[in-house]
Design an enzyme around this catalytic site. Structure first.
Site, short mmCIF file in Angstrom:
data_model
loop_
_atom_site.label_atom_id
_atom_site.label_comp_id
_atom_site.label_asym_id
_atom_site.label_seq_id
_atom_site.Cartn_x
_atom_site.Cartn_y
_atom_site.Cartn_z
N ASP A 17 0.83 -1.21 0.00
CA ASP A 17 0.00 0.00 0.00
C ASP A 17 0.87 1.26 0.00
O ASP A 17 1.94 1.28 0.60
CB ASP A 17 -0.90 -0.03 1.25
CG ASP A 17 -2.11 0.86 1.11
OD1 ASP A 17 -2.29 1.46 0.03
OD2 ASP A 17 -2.87 0.96 2.08
N GLY A 18 0.36 2.31 -0.63
CA GLY A 18 1.02 3.62 -0.57
C GLY A 18 1.69 4.07 -1.85
O GLY A 18 2.37 5.10 -1.85
N GLY A 20 0.29 5.33 -4.53
CA GLY A 20 -0.29 6.59 -4.98
C GLY A 20 0.25 7.77 -4.18
O GLY A 20 0.65 8.79 -4.74
N ARG A 21 0.28 7.61 -2.85
CA ARG A 21 0.79 8.69 -1.99
C ARG A 21 2.26 8.97 -2.25
O ARG A 21 2.72 10.10 -2.24
CB ARG A 21 0.56 8.35 -0.52
CG ARG A 21 -0.83 8.72 -0.04
CD ARG A 21 -1.19 8.02 1.24
NE ARG A 21 -1.47 6.61 1.01
CZ ARG A 21 -1.58 5.71 1.97
NH1 ARG A 21 -1.40 6.06 3.22
NH2 ARG A 21 -1.87 4.46 1.68
N TRP A 22 3.02 7.91 -2.50
CA TRP A 22 4.46 8.06 -2.78
C TRP A 22 4.64 8.94 -4.02
O TRP A 22 5.48 9.83 -4.04
CB TRP A 22 5.06 6.67 -3.01
CG TRP A 22 6.54 6.64 -3.15
CD1 TRP A 22 7.47 6.44 -2.16
CD2 TRP A 22 7.29 6.80 -4.36
NE1 TRP A 22 8.74 6.47 -2.67
CE2 TRP A 22 8.66 6.68 -4.03
CE3 TRP A 22 6.95 7.02 -5.69
CZ2 TRP A 22 9.68 6.78 -4.98
CZ3 TRP A 22 7.96 7.12 -6.64
CH2 TRP A 22 9.31 7.01 -6.27
N SER A 62 -7.14 -6.12 -6.16
CA SER A 62 -8.30 -6.71 -5.48
C SER A 62 -9.54 -6.59 -6.35
O SER A 62 -9.57 -5.80 -7.31
CB SER A 62 -8.53 -6.00 -4.14
OG SER A 62 -9.10 -4.73 -4.38
N ASN A 65 -10.56 -3.11 -6.68
CA ASN A 65 -9.72 -2.16 -7.42
C ASN A 65 -10.26 -1.80 -8.82
O ASN A 65 -9.77 -0.88 -9.47
CB ASN A 65 -8.28 -2.68 -7.57
CG ASN A 65 -7.47 -2.61 -6.29
OD1 ASN A 65 -6.59 -3.41 -6.04
ND2 ASN A 65 -7.77 -1.62 -5.45
N TRP A 66 -11.31 -2.51 -9.27
CA TRP A 66 -11.89 -2.17 -10.59
C TRP A 66 -12.51 -0.78 -10.59
O TRP A 66 -12.78 -0.22 -11.65
CB TRP A 66 -12.96 -3.20 -11.00
CG TRP A 66 -12.38 -4.55 -11.32
CD1 TRP A 66 -12.45 -5.67 -10.54
CD2 TRP A 66 -11.66 -4.94 -12.49
NE1 TRP A 66 -11.80 -6.72 -11.15
CE2 TRP A 66 -11.31 -6.30 -12.37
CE3 TRP A 66 -11.25 -4.25 -13.65
CZ2 TRP A 66 -10.59 -7.00 -13.33
CZ3 TRP A 66 -10.54 -4.95 -14.61
CH2 TRP A 66 -10.21 -6.30 -14.46
N ARG A 184 -5.54 -2.33 8.09
CA ARG A 184 -6.72 -3.10 7.68
C ARG A 184 -6.26 -4.32 6.91
O ARG A 184 -5.17 -4.34 6.34
CB ARG A 184 -7.57 -2.27 6.70
CG ARG A 184 -8.26 -1.08 7.28
CD ARG A 184 -9.20 -0.50 6.23
NE ARG A 184 -8.48 -0.01 5.05
CZ ARG A 184 -7.96 1.19 4.94
NH1 ARG A 184 -8.06 2.05 5.93
NH2 ARG A 184 -7.33 1.54 3.83
N SER A 186 -8.36 -5.65 4.46
CA SER A 186 -8.88 -5.40 3.10
C SER A 186 -9.16 -6.66 2.29
O SER A 186 -8.78 -6.75 1.11
CB SER A 186 -7.92 -4.48 2.33
OG SER A 186 -7.73 -3.29 3.01
C1 FPP Z 1 -1.89 0.03 -3.43
O1 FPP Z 1 -1.40 1.36 -3.40
C2 FPP Z 1 -1.32 -0.67 -4.58
C3 FPP Z 1 -2.04 -1.33 -5.53
C4 FPP Z 1 -3.51 -1.41 -5.50
C5 FPP Z 1 -1.39 -1.97 -6.69
C6 FPP Z 1 -0.15 -2.73 -6.40
C7 FPP Z 1 0.52 -3.02 -7.68
C8 FPP Z 1 1.85 -3.03 -7.89
C9 FPP Z 1 2.84 -2.81 -6.83
C10 FPP Z 1 2.42 -3.24 -9.26
C11 FPP Z 1 2.03 -4.46 -10.01
C12 FPP Z 1 2.09 -5.74 -9.26
C13 FPP Z 1 3.01 -6.73 -9.37
C14 FPP Z 1 2.88 -7.97 -8.57
C15 FPP Z 1 4.20 -6.63 -10.26
P1 FPP Z 1 -2.41 2.56 -3.62
O2 FPP Z 1 -2.49 2.86 -5.08
O3 FPP Z 1 -3.74 2.23 -3.02
O4 FPP Z 1 -1.71 3.72 -2.86
P2 FPP Z 1 -2.41 4.93 -2.07
O5 FPP Z 1 -3.19 4.31 -0.94
O6 FPP Z 1 -1.26 5.75 -1.60
O7 FPP Z 1 -3.30 5.65 -3.04
#
Ligand code: FPP
Length: 233
Positions: A17-18, A20-22, A62, A65-66, A184, A186
């Site tokens: 997780d994270g 997007g924030r990164w 997940s 995520n769609w 969480r 999730s």
């Molecule tokens: C959650 O961060 C991340 C995801 C829903 C996607 C994870 C996918 C990858 C790391 C790349 C592809 C996968 C593999 C196995 C090569 P977020 O987007 O929810 O972050 P945020 O909470 O900061 O918005």
């Protein structure tokens, strides 16, 4: 049922997780965060497998995520495809099996076929398992298992359910690691996490490197696992 002093770390699950924030902190698009997140996986797997962990489960996408923008969904699937292309060599080198947990029907034919071929080609490997949760939801997985068992005669046992999950034959998850400060589960492998320890860190997934992985694994070994029993009973 594991013994009360069993501290072996066989299976680690990562809720990555994270991303997007990164990216946001760097004024970059969210997809850039996912790209860096995908890059981070290599070091994490290396640290886990080199330290004796048998199974690593990654939450890549997940069923919820769609609801993200199409551009972001496409980027995640593209990254996964590239990752599998690159990592397949390592799977063979390390005699590791690839398992994709989730319903692959709605994903593109190219990615689906890549996943299916790599799963079939590595199915005989027993050294390690890389389990990627893709279009995965745990409640859905449990309901699917129950439906697969609907014609079974007699009572349904825990073993019946376990044997009809995507993770059939794998050990339960011992340690769940979730990055980015969220606490969480999730819908991540609820059944398999029944006796898991939970490690939460504020580190965002793209910054979760080998050193952070080692910290999480060391934290696990520092825990007393009692499985509902009494210490030294
Ligand atoms: C959650 O961060 C991340 C995801 C829903 C996607 C994870 C996918 C990858 C790391 C790349 C592809 C996968 C593999 C196995 C090569 P977020 O987007 O929810 O972050 P945020 O909470 O900061 O918005």
């Amino acid at each position: 049922m594991p013994s009360s002093e069993d501290k072996k770390l066989r299976h680690v699950g990562f809720i990555m997780d994270g991303n997007g924030r990164w990216a946001k902190r760097r004024n970059k698009p969210r997809t850039f965060g996912h790209k860096k997140g995908a890059d981070a996986i290599i070091g994490v797997l290396e640290e886990c497998f080199d330290s004796g962990v048998e199974v690593v489960s990654l939450y890549a996408f997940s069923t919820e995520n769609w609801s993200r923008p199409k551009e972001e969904i496409d980027a995640i699937f593209d990254l996964l495809s590239t990752f599998l292309k690159k990592y397949s060599k390592k799977l063979f080198e390390k005699k590791s099996r690839l398992l994709i947990s989730g319903d692959l029907t709605p994903i593109s034919k190219t990615l689906r076929e890549r996943c299916e071929k790599l799963m079939a080609d590595t199915a005989h490997f027993t050294e390690h398992v890389l389990n990627i949760a893709l279009n995965y939801g745990s409640r859905n997985e449990i309901v699917r298992a129950v439906n697969l068992l609907k014609d079974k005669q007699g009572e349904i046992s825990e073993e019946d359910i376990s044997n009809n999950l995507y993770t059939k034959g794998l050990p339960d998850i011992d340690l769940v690691v979730r990055t980015s400060g969220e606490k969480r589960l999730s819908n991540f492998f609820l059944w398999q996490c029944a006796y898991a320890e939970f490690y939460f860190t504020d580190v965002l997934w793209p910054d979760f490197n080998k050193e952070e992985t080692k910290k999480a694994l060391d934290w696990f070994y520092g825990r007393k696992r009692r499985f509902g029993g009494i210490e030294n009973a």
